[in-house]
Design a protein around this motif. Structure first.
Motif, mmCIF file in Angstrom:
data_model
loop_
_atom_site.group_PDB
_atom_site.id
_atom_site.type_symbol
_atom_site.label_atom_id
_atom_site.label_comp_id
_atom_site.label_asym_id
_atom_site.label_seq_id
_atom_site.Cartn_x
_atom_site.Cartn_y
_atom_site.Cartn_z
ATOM 1 N N GLN A 48 8.988 17.880 12.940
ATOM 2 C CA GLN A 48 7.603 18.314 12.601
ATOM 3 C C GLN A 48 7.357 19.395 13.546
ATOM 4 O O GLN A 48 7.514 19.236 14.745
ATOM 5 C CB GLN A 48 6.649 17.176 12.842
ATOM 6 C CG GLN A 48 5.041 17.648 12.426
ATOM 7 C CD GLN A 48 4.376 16.317 12.367
ATOM 8 O OE1 GLN A 48 3.641 16.147 13.583
ATOM 9 N NE2 GLN A 48 4.077 15.838 11.212
ATOM 10 N N ASN A 55 6.879 18.882 17.254
ATOM 11 C CA ASN A 55 5.847 17.718 17.651
ATOM 12 C C ASN A 55 6.414 16.363 17.148
ATOM 13 O O ASN A 55 5.781 15.665 16.604
ATOM 14 C CB ASN A 55 4.454 18.083 16.834
ATOM 15 C CG ASN A 55 3.364 17.117 17.316
ATOM 16 O OD1 ASN A 55 3.287 16.848 18.258
ATOM 17 N ND2 ASN A 55 2.870 16.447 16.339
ATOM 18 N N PRO A 102 -2.260 16.286 14.084
ATOM 19 C CA PRO A 102 -1.766 15.515 12.998
ATOM 20 C C PRO A 102 -2.012 13.860 13.286
ATOM 21 O O PRO A 102 -1.999 13.463 14.254
ATOM 22 C CB PRO A 102 -0.072 15.617 13.264
ATOM 23 C CG PRO A 102 0.280 16.727 13.887
ATOM 24 C CD PRO A 102 -0.874 16.729 14.761
ATOM 25 N N ARG A 103 -2.453 13.428 12.077
ATOM 26 C CA ARG A 103 -2.784 11.737 11.953
ATOM 27 C C ARG A 103 -2.099 11.239 10.896
ATOM 28 O O ARG A 103 -1.952 11.884 10.062
ATOM 29 C CB ARG A 103 -4.259 11.566 11.860
ATOM 30 C CG ARG A 103 -5.154 12.074 13.118
ATOM 31 C CD ARG A 103 -4.791 11.321 14.255
ATOM 32 N NE ARG A 103 -5.785 11.587 15.529
ATOM 33 C CZ ARG A 103 -5.134 12.344 16.409
ATOM 34 N NH1 ARG A 103 -4.197 13.025 16.401
ATOM 35 N NH2 ARG A 103 -6.136 12.801 17.396
ATOM 36 N N PRO A 104 -1.665 9.798 11.104
ATOM 37 C CA PRO A 104 -1.139 9.316 9.882
ATOM 38 C C PRO A 104 -1.537 9.530 8.527
ATOM 39 O O PRO A 104 -1.173 9.325 7.500
ATOM 40 C CB PRO A 104 -0.808 7.816 10.523
ATOM 41 C CG PRO A 104 -1.018 7.956 11.943
ATOM 42 C CD PRO A 104 -1.948 9.288 12.134
ATOM 43 N N ASP A 106 -3.267 11.687 7.217
ATOM 44 C CA ASP A 106 -3.498 12.952 6.669
ATOM 45 C C ASP A 106 -2.926 13.217 5.301
ATOM 46 O O ASP A 106 -1.525 12.697 5.256
ATOM 47 C CB ASP A 106 -2.810 14.071 7.753
ATOM 48 C CG ASP A 106 -3.577 14.364 8.980
ATOM 49 O OD1 ASP A 106 -2.752 14.629 10.071
ATOM 50 O OD2 ASP A 106 -4.651 14.026 8.968
ATOM 51 N N GLN A 108 -0.581 14.747 2.810
ATOM 52 C CA GLN A 108 0.645 15.543 2.760
ATOM 53 C C GLN A 108 0.926 16.392 1.532
ATOM 54 O O GLN A 108 0.872 15.430 0.422
ATOM 55 C CB GLN A 108 1.856 14.782 3.567
ATOM 56 C CG GLN A 108 1.514 14.023 4.956
ATOM 57 C CD GLN A 108 2.708 14.413 5.651
ATOM 58 O OE1 GLN A 108 3.512 15.179 5.387
ATOM 59 N NE2 GLN A 108 2.667 13.686 6.900
ATOM 60 N N SER B 30 -0.718 2.667 10.675
ATOM 61 C CA SER B 30 -1.993 3.211 10.855
ATOM 62 C C SER B 30 -2.449 3.964 9.226
ATOM 63 O O SER B 30 -3.717 3.626 8.889
ATOM 64 C CB SER B 30 -2.089 4.446 11.685
ATOM 65 O OG SER B 30 -1.830 4.124 13.198
ATOM 66 N N GLY B 90 2.682 5.442 7.684
ATOM 67 C CA GLY B 90 2.415 6.337 9.016
ATOM 68 C C GLY B 90 2.178 5.274 10.171
ATOM 69 O O GLY B 90 1.165 4.681 10.056
ATOM 70 N N GLY B 92 1.213 6.208 13.362
ATOM 71 C CA GLY B 92 0.411 6.716 14.486
ATOM 72 C C GLY B 92 1.173 7.374 15.705
ATOM 73 O O GLY B 92 2.158 8.057 15.183
ATOM 74 N N ALA B 94 1.440 10.786 18.082
ATOM 75 C CA ALA B 94 1.080 12.299 17.819
ATOM 76 C C ALA B 94 1.386 13.115 16.636
ATOM 77 O O ALA B 94 1.297 14.075 16.468
ATOM 78 C CB ALA B 94 1.809 12.928 18.993
ATOM 79 N N THR B 95 2.383 12.166 15.729
ATOM 80 C CA THR B 95 2.745 13.038 14.564
ATOM 81 C C THR B 95 2.255 12.083 13.429
ATOM 82 O O THR B 95 1.649 11.041 13.524
ATOM 83 C CB THR B 95 4.329 12.981 14.429
ATOM 84 O OG1 THR B 95 4.702 11.943 14.040
ATOM 85 C CG2 THR B 95 4.846 13.259 15.711
ATOM 86 N N ASN B 96 2.327 12.880 12.110
ATOM 87 C CA ASN B 96 1.749 12.291 11.055
ATOM 88 C C ASN B 96 3.099 12.129 10.050
ATOM 89 O O ASN B 96 3.238 11.945 9.017
ATOM 90 C CB ASN B 96 0.769 12.944 10.194
ATOM 91 C CG ASN B 96 1.188 14.540 10.011
ATOM 92 O OD1 ASN B 96 2.362 14.857 9.962
ATOM 93 N ND2 ASN B 96 0.101 15.096 9.411
#
Lengths: 119, 110
Positions: A48, A55, A102-104, A106, A108, B30, B90, B92, B94-96
């Motif tokens: 990512q 990231n 980024p958050r889980p 989000d 996509q 998450s 997902g 949790g 720092a990434t999605n």
């Protein structure tokens, strides 16, 4: 229509060659993820990019590399292609949540994919 | 063992039937996403759940956090619902990034 485009649609390469796949995200989508989907399998996370920096990375060797550009486009580069690299490559972009980053949760937005065949 | 597992892998239904696809995951998450993939590859996000239930048209998604289980239901199924349905977790950090299940191939026959 997700507003995410990928090119090329299909690509045939031979073992040992190098390939560059491209993804163009919606304006404002500063996070892009790349996934590899083998036939009959779910997508696997490659890496990512967030604000042009890597990231997070999945279990893929260093010959898989990427770039993200300020215009919301990105590239996936694969060197020294192997037969097992044959797959559908998907990019997915997202916008940061209110907290930034980024958050889980989000949403996509996926591109249509590039189907790579390595002979 | 995949962290996210779906069942069934393949499902054939008659038009009008009520359909349920199940997804279980191995550790706390998450967010749980349900996505639809049509032949040719394009993936569309259907739902994102962190608790409870969501409904959109004929689609309903539920999640039970304690049991680490989610279901996608399709009411009054139609041939145009034929696609691969994928759940993705997902976790949790720092990434999605998403961890995907292997998908359920649904065929709705007229």
């Amino acid at each position: 229509e997700t507003g995410v485009t990928q090119s090329p649609t299909h690509l045939i390469k031979t073992r040992g060659q190098q390939v560059t796949l491209r993804c163009s995200s919606q304006s404002g989508h500063n996070t892009v993820s790349w996934y590899q989907q083998a036939l009959g399998q779910g997508p696997q996370f490659i890496f990512q990019y967030y604000r042009e920096e890597e990231n997070g990375r999945g279990n893929f060797p260093p010959r898989f590399s990427g770039l993200q550009f300020p215009n919301y486009s990105s590239e996936l580069n694969v060197n020294a292609l192997e037969l097992d690299d044959s797959a559908l490559y998907l990019c997915a972009s997202s916008t940061p949540g209110l907290a930034g980053g980024p958050r889980p949760a989000d949403t996509q937005y996926f591109g249509p994919g590039t189907r790579l065949t390595v002979l | 063992k995949n962290e996210v597992e779906q069942s069934p892998q393949n499902l054939t239904a008659q038009e009008g039937e009520f359909i349920t696809i199940n997804c279980s995951y191995s550790v706390g998450i998450s967010a749980l996403h349900w996505l639809q993939q049509h032949p040719g590859g394009g993936i569309v996000s259907l739902f994102m759940l962190s608790s409870g239930k969501k409904k959109h048209g004929r689609l309903i998604a539920t999640i039970n956090i304690q049991e680490k289980h989610s279901s996608l239901h399709i009411t009054a199924s139609h041939p145009r619902d034929s696609a691969v349905y994928i759940c993705a977790a997902g976790y949790g950090g720092a990434t999605n990034k998403l961890i995907f299940g292997t998908g359920t191939l649904l065929a709705v026959q007229p």
